[in-house]
Enzyme design. Structure first.
Site, PDB file in Angstrom:
ATOM      1  N   HIS A   1      -2.991   1.723  -4.534  1.00  0.00           N
ATOM      2  CA  HIS A   1      -2.284   2.704  -3.707  1.00  0.00           C
ATOM      3  C   HIS A   1      -0.768   2.643  -3.966  1.00  0.00           C
ATOM      4  O   HIS A   1      -0.144   3.655  -4.289  1.00  0.00           O
ATOM      5  CB  HIS A   1      -2.595   2.426  -2.232  1.00  0.00           C
ATOM      6  N   GLU A   2      -0.198   1.446  -3.853  1.00  0.00           N
ATOM      7  CA  GLU A   2       1.248   1.325  -4.069  1.00  0.00           C
ATOM      8  C   GLU A   2       1.583   1.626  -5.532  1.00  0.00           C
ATOM      9  O   GLU A   2       2.627   2.203  -5.823  1.00  0.00           O
ATOM     10  CB  GLU A   2       1.753  -0.069  -3.673  1.00  0.00           C
TER      11      GLU A   2
ATOM     12  N   GLU B   1       2.189  10.794  -1.002  1.00  0.00           N
ATOM     13  CA  GLU B   1       0.890  10.226  -0.631  1.00  0.00           C
ATOM     14  C   GLU B   1      -0.219  10.783  -1.531  1.00  0.00           C
ATOM     15  O   GLU B   1      -1.217  10.112  -1.788  1.00  0.00           O
ATOM     16  CB  GLU B   1       0.618  10.523   0.852  1.00  0.00           C
TER      17      GLU B   1
ATOM     18  N   HIS C   1       2.082   5.297  -5.818  1.00  0.00           N
ATOM     19  CA  HIS C   1       3.417   5.679  -5.337  1.00  0.00           C
ATOM     20  C   HIS C   1       4.474   5.338  -6.391  1.00  0.00           C
ATOM     21  O   HIS C   1       5.383   6.119  -6.666  1.00  0.00           O
ATOM     22  CB  HIS C   1       3.760   4.897  -4.062  1.00  0.00           C
TER      23      HIS C   1
HETATM   24 ZN    ZN Z   1       0.988   5.523   0.933  1.00  0.00          ZN
END
Ligand code: ZN
Length: 502
Positions: free
Chosen positions: A260-261, A290, A264
């Site tokens: 997830h990170e 996101e 980003h």
């Molecule tokens: Zn996030």
């Protein structure tokens, strides 16, 4: 010096101040010794004050005014002036008194929230929250809005998106997802108990680094550290850092937080670096940010092709824990749908009910139709209604998220918007790139990254989220793409009949 150059230099100075402040915050979360906290708060506040002074200065206002008349500017320069004007005009609407009152109240409320959560006592947080809601309502009034006061708050995180649009989106969520999740809950559940065996933390750490490398995360332009809440921060596109957390008895926590990170971070590493300091070098909106993390986490890494490439290696790292679990059982286990109490550990479908509940409550608070005192009761009733779960205490209920204590109202919807954009983008990427899922299956994630770089990252903030979505997929945000993706995937995992997944 040309006016544009002067303007660019001033914005670059403001960007520098903000990035230096981010370095201090990153250090505070990852490296700082306990005693460093006292002066760190002051140092961060000093830098924030300096940046705010420049960002609201007469000098900047005059430069913007002159440049708005300048017809010799190119498209990108015009866009920079327009974006700077928007920020400048908005920050000029805040009086000094309001900013001071809000920041003091946030600092008090955040401390009260921490205590309230620890002691499971909502009444410690309620008075501060009540004042915060009053201030936020004032903020809506002076910022201005066309239809609904909450528009002014969403606009800070998802520029141009309105309350009416979010209401329509969540109407789709409600009408489509409720029955689907119900059918899933009534089906046989895959086993996911293997995820909570013991997984050594050093091995997990190595695995996380490998997963990031495979995605194309540039370790010469970033690094990973440990923090209690995973986050991504950037000081320029050439220094974008991620953090993760490791739970030795829940393997997937580290996997999802790294990916997830990482999603980003890839977005930030791909922003147009030669435009550093200019507004177009920034991300578009929180929802768009996101979408990047969710696309990697859900559409790529919770998919079967991804684990066809990576599962044998994972098994060889953890033979005692995973040796007897085959690929298909692993894939089903990591995709188990299970209504639960805590948003941050929710599965990818019921997650949106958590967001829906927060959105309905925030909207009600800003409209004045919901009172702070009634929040625990309303919260628990909606959890029962949408998720079918009983909330045993406020700590696992209305006190679970930090956002309201920070005064962040209008933030939650961007989480769901991000997932829906992600599904729409991923579907488009599969159409645009022949053999995309074959590459993923072979462990080659660069075609995926290449598509994101080409279509989204390199443009920075040149387009709004709406324009970007239309440019990339030919239409605005449309829940039906998420529906199609989710029905296909979870229908197969849960063996649901075609009429339910139609
Ligand atoms: Zn996030």
């Amino acid at each position: 010096m040309s006016t544009y150059l002067e303007f660019k230099q001033l914005l670059t100075k403001i960007t520098d101040l903000n990035n230096v402040r981010s370095v201090l915050s990153w250090d505070q979360e990852t490296q700082m010794p306990p005693k460093g906290g006292r002066f760190r708060a002051q140092q961060i506040a000093t830098l924030a004050g300096m940046a705010h002074e420049q960002a609201t200065s007469e000098t900047l206002g005059k430069l913007i005014e002159q440049l708005q008349q300048d017809t010799s500017l190119d498209n990108i320069q015009q866009k920079n002036v327009a974006l700077a004007a928007r920020d400048y005009n908005r920050s000029k609407k805040y009086t000094r008194e309001f900013v001071v009152e809000l920041s003091q109240l946030i600092s008090q409320s955040n401390q009260a929230w921490q205590k309230a959560k620890k002691e499971d006592n909502f009444s410690l947080f309620a008075p501060g929250l009540k004042k915060l809601v009053e201030l936020k309502r004032k903020e809506c009034d002076f910022l201005g809005y066309e239809e609904h006061p909450y528009d002014a708050l969403i606009d800070q995180f998802e520029p141009g998106t309105t309350t009416a649009e979010v209401v329509a989106l969540f109407n789709d969520v409600r009408s489509e997802l409720v029955d689907f999740v119900k059918a899933i809950n009534e089906s046989a559940q895959p086993d996911d108990s293997f995820l909570s065996k013991h997984y050594d933390k050093d091995k997990q750490w190595e695995l996380g680094l490998d997963l990031l490398k495979q995605m194309g995360y540039d370790f010469d332009a970033g690094r990973q550290d440990i923090s209690s809440h995973p986050f991504t921060t950037n000081f320029s596109p050439e220094d974008v850092r991620v953090t993760t957390r490791i739970n030795e008895t829940q393997l997937d926590e580290m996997i999802w937080s790294c990916i997830h990170e990482g999603g980003h971070a890839l977005y930030e590493q791909g922003l147009p670096v030669d435009r550093y300091g200019e507004p177009v070098c920034e991300y578009i909106s929180l929802g768009m940010h996101e979408s990047q993390s969710r696309l990697w986490e859900n559409n790529v890494a919770r998919g079967l092709p991804y684990w066809k490439a990576n599962y044998a290696k994972l098994q060889s790292m953890f033979p005692d824990q995973l040796g007897s679990i085959d690929l298909e059982s692993f894939h089903k286990g990591i995709n188990r749908v299970k209504p639960s109490l805590i948003r941050t550990s929710a599965d990818e479908l019921t997650y949106h009910f958590h967001v829906l509940i927060r959105f309905e409550i925030e909207k009600g608070l800003i409209e004045g139709n919901i009172q702070v005192e009634d929040l625990p009761e309303i919260w628990n009733a909606r959890y029962k209604e949408y998720l079918g779960v009983e909330v045993p205490d406020n700590r696992q209920g209305v006190l679970q998220d930090v956002h309201w204590s920070h005064g962040s109202f209008g933030y939650f919807p961007t989480y769901s918007i991000g997932s829906f954009y992600a599904a729409q983008f991923y579907q488009q990427a599969v159409k645009d790139v022949p053999g995309l899922e074959n590459s993923i299956e072979n462990g080659d994630l660069l075609p995926m990254l290449g598509w994101l770089r080409e279509n989204i990252h390199r443009h920075g903030k040149l387009y709004s989220a709406r324009e970007m979505c239309k440019k990339v997929t030919g239409e605005p945000l449309n829940f039906s793409h998420f529906k199609e993706y989710a029905w296909k995937k979870f229908g197969a995992i849960y063996g649901l009949s075609p009429e339910l997944t139609a």
